[in-house]
Write an enzyme that holds these catalytic residues in place. Sequence first.
Site: not given
Ligand code: HPA
Ligand code: ZN
Length: 341
Positions: A18, A20, A198, A201, A279-280
Amino acid sequence: MKNIASSLIDLLPKAELHLHIEGTLEPEMMMQLAKRNKVELPYETVEEVRQAYDFSCLQDFLDLYYLGMSVLITEQDFFDLTWAYLQKVHRDRLTHVEMFFDPQPHMDRGIEFDVVLGGITHALEVGRKEFGITSKLIMCFVRHLPEEHAFTALDCACNHKKEIFGVGMDSTEVGIPPRTFQRVFKAAVNQGFIPVAHVGEEGTADDVKEALDLLKIKRVDHGNHALDDAKLVVRLSKDQTPLTMCPISNWRLKVIDDLSQSPIKKALDAGLLVTINSDDPSYFGGYLNDNYRAVQQSLNLDEKDIITLTKNSFKASFLSDYEKQRQLDRVDSQVSRIQQS
Ligand code: HPA
Ligand code: ZN
Protein backbone atom coordinates in the site's frame (compact mmCIF):
# COMPACT_ATOMS: atom_id res chain seq x y z
CA MET A 1 22.04 -5.82 23.40
CA LYS A 2 19.63 -4.76 20.67
CA ASN A 3 16.30 -6.55 21.04
CA ILE A 4 15.45 -9.18 18.46
CA ALA A 5 12.17 -7.60 17.27
CA SER A 6 14.06 -4.48 16.32
CA SER A 7 16.77 -6.43 14.43
CA LEU A 8 14.06 -8.36 12.62
CA ILE A 9 12.47 -5.08 11.48
CA ASP A 10 15.83 -3.76 10.29
CA LEU A 11 16.95 -6.90 8.50
CA LEU A 12 14.06 -9.04 7.25
CA PRO A 13 13.13 -8.88 3.57
CA LYS A 14 9.64 -7.46 3.17
CA ALA A 15 6.99 -6.38 0.70
CA GLU A 16 5.07 -3.11 0.63
CA LEU A 17 1.51 -3.43 -0.69
CA HIS A 18 0.00 0.00 0.00
CA LEU A 19 2.15 2.78 -1.37
CA HIS A 20 1.12 5.74 -3.51
CA ILE A 21 4.12 6.74 -5.58
CA GLU A 22 2.92 10.36 -5.66
CA GLY A 23 2.90 10.23 -1.85
CA THR A 24 6.66 9.69 -1.78
CA LEU A 25 7.37 13.18 -3.13
CA GLU A 26 9.72 14.66 -0.53
CA PRO A 27 9.57 18.45 0.00
CA GLU A 28 13.15 18.79 -1.30
CA MET A 29 12.22 17.15 -4.60
CA MET A 30 8.97 19.13 -4.74
CA MET A 31 10.94 22.39 -4.59
CA GLN A 32 13.57 21.16 -7.10
CA LEU A 33 10.95 20.04 -9.62
CA ALA A 34 8.93 23.24 -9.16
CA LYS A 35 12.08 25.16 -10.10
CA ARG A 36 12.99 22.83 -12.97
CA ASN A 37 9.47 22.94 -14.43
CA LYS A 38 8.68 26.57 -13.52
CA VAL A 39 5.64 25.58 -11.46
CA GLU A 40 4.40 28.10 -8.87
CA LEU A 41 3.91 26.71 -5.36
CA PRO A 42 2.46 28.56 -2.38
CA TYR A 43 5.70 27.79 -0.46
CA GLU A 44 9.13 29.45 -0.51
CA THR A 45 11.13 26.86 1.42
CA VAL A 46 11.29 23.16 2.24
CA GLU A 47 10.51 24.05 5.87
CA GLU A 48 7.32 25.82 4.83
CA VAL A 49 6.23 22.74 2.87
CA ARG A 50 6.88 20.51 5.91
CA GLN A 51 4.98 22.89 8.20
CA ALA A 52 1.93 22.55 5.95
CA TYR A 53 1.81 18.80 6.65
CA ASP A 54 -0.47 19.10 9.65
CA PHE A 55 -3.68 17.31 8.73
CA SER A 56 -7.02 17.11 10.51
CA CYS A 57 -8.57 14.50 8.18
CA LEU A 58 -8.10 12.65 4.87
CA GLN A 59 -9.41 15.57 2.75
CA ASP A 60 -6.96 17.97 4.35
CA PHE A 61 -4.12 15.71 3.22
CA LEU A 62 -5.61 15.11 -0.24
CA ASP A 63 -5.70 18.85 -0.94
CA LEU A 64 -1.92 19.06 -0.39
CA TYR A 65 -1.23 15.75 -2.13
CA TYR A 66 -2.88 16.99 -5.35
CA LEU A 67 -1.13 20.35 -5.05
CA GLY A 68 2.25 18.61 -4.60
CA MET A 69 1.65 16.51 -7.71
CA SER A 70 1.48 19.63 -9.85
CA VAL A 71 5.32 19.74 -10.05
CA LEU A 72 5.43 16.36 -11.84
CA ILE A 73 5.45 17.13 -15.56
CA THR A 74 7.94 15.03 -17.54
CA GLU A 75 8.71 11.34 -17.80
CA GLN A 76 12.05 12.14 -16.11
CA ASP A 77 10.15 13.60 -13.12
CA PHE A 78 8.16 10.39 -12.67
CA PHE A 79 11.36 8.38 -13.05
CA ASP A 80 13.20 10.49 -10.44
CA LEU A 81 10.28 10.20 -8.01
CA THR A 82 10.04 6.41 -8.32
CA TRP A 83 13.79 5.86 -8.28
CA ALA A 84 14.15 7.95 -5.08
CA TYR A 85 11.54 5.74 -3.38
CA LEU A 86 13.24 2.51 -4.48
CA GLN A 87 16.62 3.69 -3.21
CA LYS A 88 15.09 4.49 0.20
CA VAL A 89 13.20 1.25 0.65
CA HIS A 90 16.09 -0.85 -0.61
CA ARG A 91 17.77 0.24 2.63
CA ASP A 92 14.65 -1.01 4.51
CA ARG A 93 15.25 -4.45 2.89
CA LEU A 94 12.18 -4.16 0.67
CA THR A 95 12.23 -6.89 -1.97
CA HIS A 96 8.77 -6.49 -3.53
CA VAL A 97 6.39 -3.57 -3.98
CA GLU A 98 2.82 -3.30 -5.26
CA MET A 99 2.61 0.38 -6.09
CA PHE A 100 -0.42 2.63 -6.64
CA PHE A 101 -0.43 5.49 -9.10
CA ASP A 102 -3.19 8.04 -9.75
CA PRO A 103 -3.23 8.88 -13.49
CA GLN A 104 -6.51 10.86 -13.52
CA PRO A 105 -5.34 13.98 -11.64
CA HIS A 106 -2.26 14.06 -13.91
CA MET A 107 -4.38 13.68 -17.07
CA ASP A 108 -6.69 16.40 -15.78
CA ARG A 109 -3.78 18.86 -15.79
CA GLY A 110 -2.67 17.88 -19.28
CA ILE A 111 -0.01 15.24 -18.54
CA GLU A 112 -0.30 12.25 -20.82
CA PHE A 113 -0.98 8.82 -19.33
CA ASP A 114 2.05 7.36 -21.14
CA VAL A 115 4.37 10.02 -19.67
CA VAL A 116 3.30 9.06 -16.13
CA LEU A 117 3.45 5.33 -16.75
CA GLY A 118 6.69 5.52 -18.76
CA GLY A 119 8.67 7.24 -15.98
CA ILE A 120 7.36 4.92 -13.26
CA THR A 121 7.90 1.68 -15.18
CA HIS A 122 11.39 2.69 -16.29
CA ALA A 123 12.43 3.23 -12.65
CA LEU A 124 10.81 -0.06 -11.58
CA GLU A 125 12.83 -1.82 -14.26
CA VAL A 126 16.06 -0.23 -12.97
CA GLY A 127 15.04 -1.22 -9.42
CA ARG A 128 14.64 -4.82 -10.53
CA LYS A 129 17.99 -4.88 -12.30
CA GLU A 130 20.02 -3.03 -9.67
CA PHE A 131 18.36 -4.14 -6.41
CA GLY A 132 16.38 -7.25 -7.39
CA ILE A 133 13.15 -5.52 -6.25
CA THR A 134 10.13 -7.04 -7.98
CA SER A 135 6.98 -4.99 -8.48
CA LYS A 136 3.39 -4.80 -9.63
CA LEU A 137 1.57 -1.60 -10.54
CA ILE A 138 -1.98 -0.84 -9.46
CA MET A 139 -3.80 2.04 -11.17
CA CYS A 140 -6.21 3.82 -8.83
CA PHE A 141 -9.47 5.43 -9.86
CA VAL A 142 -10.03 8.61 -7.86
CA ARG A 143 -13.41 8.86 -6.18
CA HIS A 144 -13.66 12.66 -6.35
CA LEU A 145 -13.99 12.54 -10.16
CA PRO A 146 -16.99 10.99 -11.98
CA GLU A 147 -17.03 7.38 -13.10
CA GLU A 148 -16.80 8.47 -16.78
CA HIS A 149 -13.39 9.94 -16.00
CA ALA A 150 -12.30 6.59 -14.55
CA PHE A 151 -13.36 4.93 -17.80
CA THR A 152 -10.92 7.21 -19.68
CA ALA A 153 -8.07 6.00 -17.47
CA LEU A 154 -9.20 2.39 -17.94
CA ASP A 155 -9.10 2.83 -21.73
CA CYS A 156 -5.47 3.98 -21.45
CA ALA A 157 -4.60 1.12 -19.08
CA CYS A 158 -5.96 -1.40 -21.58
CA ASN A 159 -3.05 -0.48 -23.88
CA HIS A 160 -0.62 -1.39 -21.08
CA LYS A 161 -1.81 -4.68 -19.69
CA LYS A 162 1.76 -5.94 -19.41
CA GLU A 163 2.78 -3.06 -17.14
CA ILE A 164 -0.42 -2.63 -15.07
CA PHE A 165 -1.53 -5.51 -12.92
CA GLY A 166 -4.53 -4.21 -11.02
CA VAL A 167 -6.98 -1.41 -10.41
CA GLY A 168 -7.69 0.31 -7.11
CA MET A 169 -9.79 3.17 -5.80
CA ASP A 170 -8.64 6.02 -3.58
CA SER A 171 -9.19 9.70 -2.69
CA THR A 172 -12.22 11.07 -0.79
CA GLU A 173 -14.18 8.26 0.89
CA VAL A 174 -17.03 9.68 2.96
CA GLY A 175 -20.20 10.26 0.91
CA ILE A 176 -18.97 8.34 -2.15
CA PRO A 177 -19.89 4.66 -1.65
CA PRO A 178 -18.15 1.86 -3.60
CA ARG A 179 -21.29 1.22 -5.73
CA THR A 180 -20.64 4.58 -7.46
CA PHE A 181 -17.79 2.84 -9.33
CA GLN A 182 -19.37 -0.55 -9.86
CA ARG A 183 -19.52 -0.30 -13.66
CA VAL A 184 -15.90 0.69 -14.15
CA PHE A 185 -14.68 -2.02 -11.78
CA LYS A 186 -16.71 -4.60 -13.67
CA ALA A 187 -15.22 -3.41 -16.96
CA ALA A 188 -11.70 -3.49 -15.48
CA VAL A 189 -12.16 -7.04 -14.16
CA ASN A 190 -13.48 -8.11 -17.59
CA GLN A 191 -10.25 -6.74 -19.04
CA GLY A 192 -8.22 -8.90 -16.64
CA PHE A 193 -7.19 -6.32 -14.02
CA ILE A 194 -7.21 -7.47 -10.38
CA PRO A 195 -9.41 -5.19 -8.21
CA VAL A 196 -8.58 -3.69 -4.81
CA ALA A 197 -9.99 -0.59 -3.06
CA HIS A 198 -9.38 1.88 -0.26
CA VAL A 199 -12.35 1.31 2.05
CA GLY A 200 -13.03 1.58 5.78
CA GLU A 201 -10.35 4.24 6.31
CA GLU A 202 -12.81 7.01 7.19
CA GLY A 203 -15.77 4.98 5.86
CA THR A 204 -17.65 2.15 7.57
CA ALA A 205 -17.67 -1.64 7.74
CA ASP A 206 -20.66 -1.52 5.36
CA ASP A 207 -18.45 0.21 2.78
CA VAL A 208 -15.95 -2.64 3.11
CA LYS A 209 -18.74 -5.20 2.58
CA GLU A 210 -20.05 -3.29 -0.43
CA ALA A 211 -16.59 -3.21 -2.02
CA LEU A 212 -16.20 -6.96 -1.46
CA ASP A 213 -19.67 -7.77 -2.79
CA LEU A 214 -20.07 -5.30 -5.66
CA LEU A 215 -16.52 -4.44 -6.74
CA LYS A 216 -15.24 -7.98 -6.03
CA ILE A 217 -12.06 -6.65 -4.46
CA LYS A 218 -9.32 -9.15 -3.65
CA ARG A 219 -7.64 -6.99 -1.01
CA VAL A 220 -8.87 -4.26 1.32
CA ASP A 221 -6.72 -1.12 1.50
CA HIS A 222 -6.84 0.24 5.08
CA GLY A 223 -10.07 -1.47 6.24
CA ASN A 224 -9.74 -0.16 9.81
CA HIS A 225 -13.48 0.01 10.28
CA ALA A 226 -13.97 -3.59 9.14
CA LEU A 227 -13.02 -4.43 12.72
CA ASP A 228 -16.21 -2.72 13.96
CA ASP A 229 -18.28 -5.59 12.52
CA ALA A 230 -17.73 -9.00 14.15
CA LYS A 231 -19.40 -10.91 11.29
CA LEU A 232 -17.23 -9.16 8.71
CA VAL A 233 -14.11 -10.01 10.73
CA VAL A 234 -15.09 -13.70 10.61
CA ARG A 235 -15.63 -13.44 6.83
CA LEU A 236 -12.28 -11.73 6.22
CA SER A 237 -10.52 -14.26 8.41
CA LYS A 238 -12.20 -17.25 6.79
CA ASP A 239 -11.44 -16.01 3.26
CA GLN A 240 -8.00 -14.72 4.30
CA THR A 241 -8.75 -11.50 2.40
CA PRO A 242 -5.72 -9.30 3.01
CA LEU A 243 -5.89 -5.88 4.69
CA THR A 244 -3.15 -3.36 3.89
CA MET A 245 -2.97 -1.18 6.99
CA CYS A 246 -0.97 2.03 7.32
CA PRO A 247 -0.45 2.92 10.98
CA ILE A 248 1.46 6.22 10.72
CA SER A 249 -0.95 7.40 8.01
CA ASN A 250 -3.91 6.55 10.27
CA TRP A 251 -2.38 8.54 13.10
CA ARG A 252 -1.43 11.56 10.95
CA LEU A 253 -4.92 11.68 9.33
CA LYS A 254 -6.63 11.32 12.72
CA VAL A 255 -8.28 8.02 11.81
CA ILE A 256 -6.84 7.05 15.22
CA ASP A 257 -5.87 9.39 18.07
CA ASP A 258 -2.53 7.72 18.70
CA LEU A 259 -0.57 4.72 17.50
CA SER A 260 -1.61 2.58 20.46
CA GLN A 261 -5.11 2.61 18.89
CA SER A 262 -3.91 0.98 15.68
CA PRO A 263 -6.12 -2.07 15.02
CA ILE A 264 -3.16 -4.11 13.77
CA LYS A 265 -2.74 -6.27 16.90
CA LYS A 266 -6.50 -6.82 17.14
CA ALA A 267 -6.51 -7.87 13.48
CA LEU A 268 -3.58 -10.25 14.01
CA ASP A 269 -5.25 -11.80 17.05
CA ALA A 270 -8.46 -12.28 15.01
CA GLY A 271 -6.47 -14.27 12.42
CA LEU A 272 -6.72 -11.64 9.68
CA LEU A 273 -4.13 -11.45 6.93
CA VAL A 274 -3.06 -7.95 7.96
CA THR A 275 0.02 -6.13 6.64
CA ILE A 276 1.98 -2.97 7.53
CA ASN A 277 2.56 -0.27 4.91
CA SER A 278 3.51 3.39 4.62
CA ASP A 279 0.77 4.82 2.28
CA ASP A 280 2.23 8.29 1.55
CA PRO A 281 5.54 8.23 3.45
CA SER A 282 6.75 11.71 2.61
CA TYR A 283 3.52 13.39 3.74
CA PHE A 284 3.17 11.28 6.89
CA GLY A 285 6.83 11.20 7.93
CA GLY A 286 7.59 7.47 7.84
CA TYR A 287 8.71 4.86 5.32
CA LEU A 288 8.07 1.13 5.61
CA ASN A 289 10.38 0.24 8.50
CA ASP A 290 9.34 3.37 10.41
CA ASN A 291 5.80 1.99 10.34
CA TYR A 292 6.93 -1.41 11.64
CA ARG A 293 8.95 0.29 14.42
CA ALA A 294 6.08 2.59 15.37
CA VAL A 295 3.59 -0.25 15.89
CA GLN A 296 6.13 -2.58 17.45
CA GLN A 297 6.70 -0.01 20.18
CA SER A 298 3.17 1.29 20.65
CA LEU A 299 1.45 -2.12 20.50
CA ASN A 300 4.30 -3.94 22.22
CA LEU A 301 4.60 -6.45 19.40
CA ASP A 302 6.91 -9.37 20.03
CA GLU A 303 9.31 -11.24 17.79
CA LYS A 304 6.59 -13.64 16.66
CA ASP A 305 4.24 -10.79 15.66
CA ILE A 306 6.98 -9.13 13.58
CA ILE A 307 7.73 -12.39 11.77
CA THR A 308 4.01 -12.95 11.11
CA LEU A 309 3.55 -9.41 9.77
CA THR A 310 6.62 -9.71 7.57
CA LYS A 311 5.47 -13.05 6.18
CA ASN A 312 1.96 -11.63 5.71
CA SER A 313 3.43 -8.95 3.43
CA PHE A 314 4.35 -11.69 0.95
CA LYS A 315 1.34 -13.94 1.57
CA ALA A 316 -0.99 -10.98 0.90
CA SER A 317 0.86 -10.00 -2.28
CA PHE A 318 -0.15 -10.84 -5.83
CA LEU A 319 3.07 -12.78 -6.44
CA SER A 320 2.74 -16.30 -7.83
CA ASP A 321 2.76 -19.16 -5.31
CA TYR A 322 6.29 -20.01 -6.44
CA GLU A 323 7.56 -16.45 -5.92
CA LYS A 324 5.77 -16.19 -2.56
CA GLN A 325 7.47 -19.36 -1.35
CA ARG A 326 10.87 -18.11 -2.50
CA GLN A 327 10.40 -14.87 -0.55
CA LEU A 328 9.07 -16.71 2.53
CA ASP A 329 12.09 -19.04 2.47
CA ARG A 330 14.35 -15.99 2.43
CA VAL A 331 12.51 -14.62 5.48
CA ASP A 332 12.94 -17.95 7.31
CA SER A 333 16.65 -18.18 6.64
CA GLN A 334 17.19 -14.57 7.71
CA VAL A 335 15.18 -15.17 10.92
CA SER A 336 17.45 -18.14 11.80
CA ARG A 337 20.55 -16.07 11.14
CA ILE A 338 19.29 -13.21 13.39
CA GLN A 339 18.19 -15.57 16.17
CA GLN A 340 21.57 -17.29 16.19
CA SER A 341 23.64 -14.10 16.19
N1 HPA B 1 -6.62 7.33 1.22
C1 HPA B 1 -7.32 7.76 0.18
N2 HPA B 1 -6.74 8.32 -0.86
C2 HPA B 1 -5.42 8.42 -0.92
C3 HPA B 1 -4.65 7.97 0.12
C4 HPA B 1 -5.28 7.38 1.24
O1 HPA B 1 -4.67 6.91 2.21
N3 HPA B 1 -3.37 8.24 -0.23
C5 HPA B 1 -3.37 8.79 -1.45
N4 HPA B 1 -4.62 8.91 -1.88
ZN1 ZN C 1 -3.60 4.80 0.44
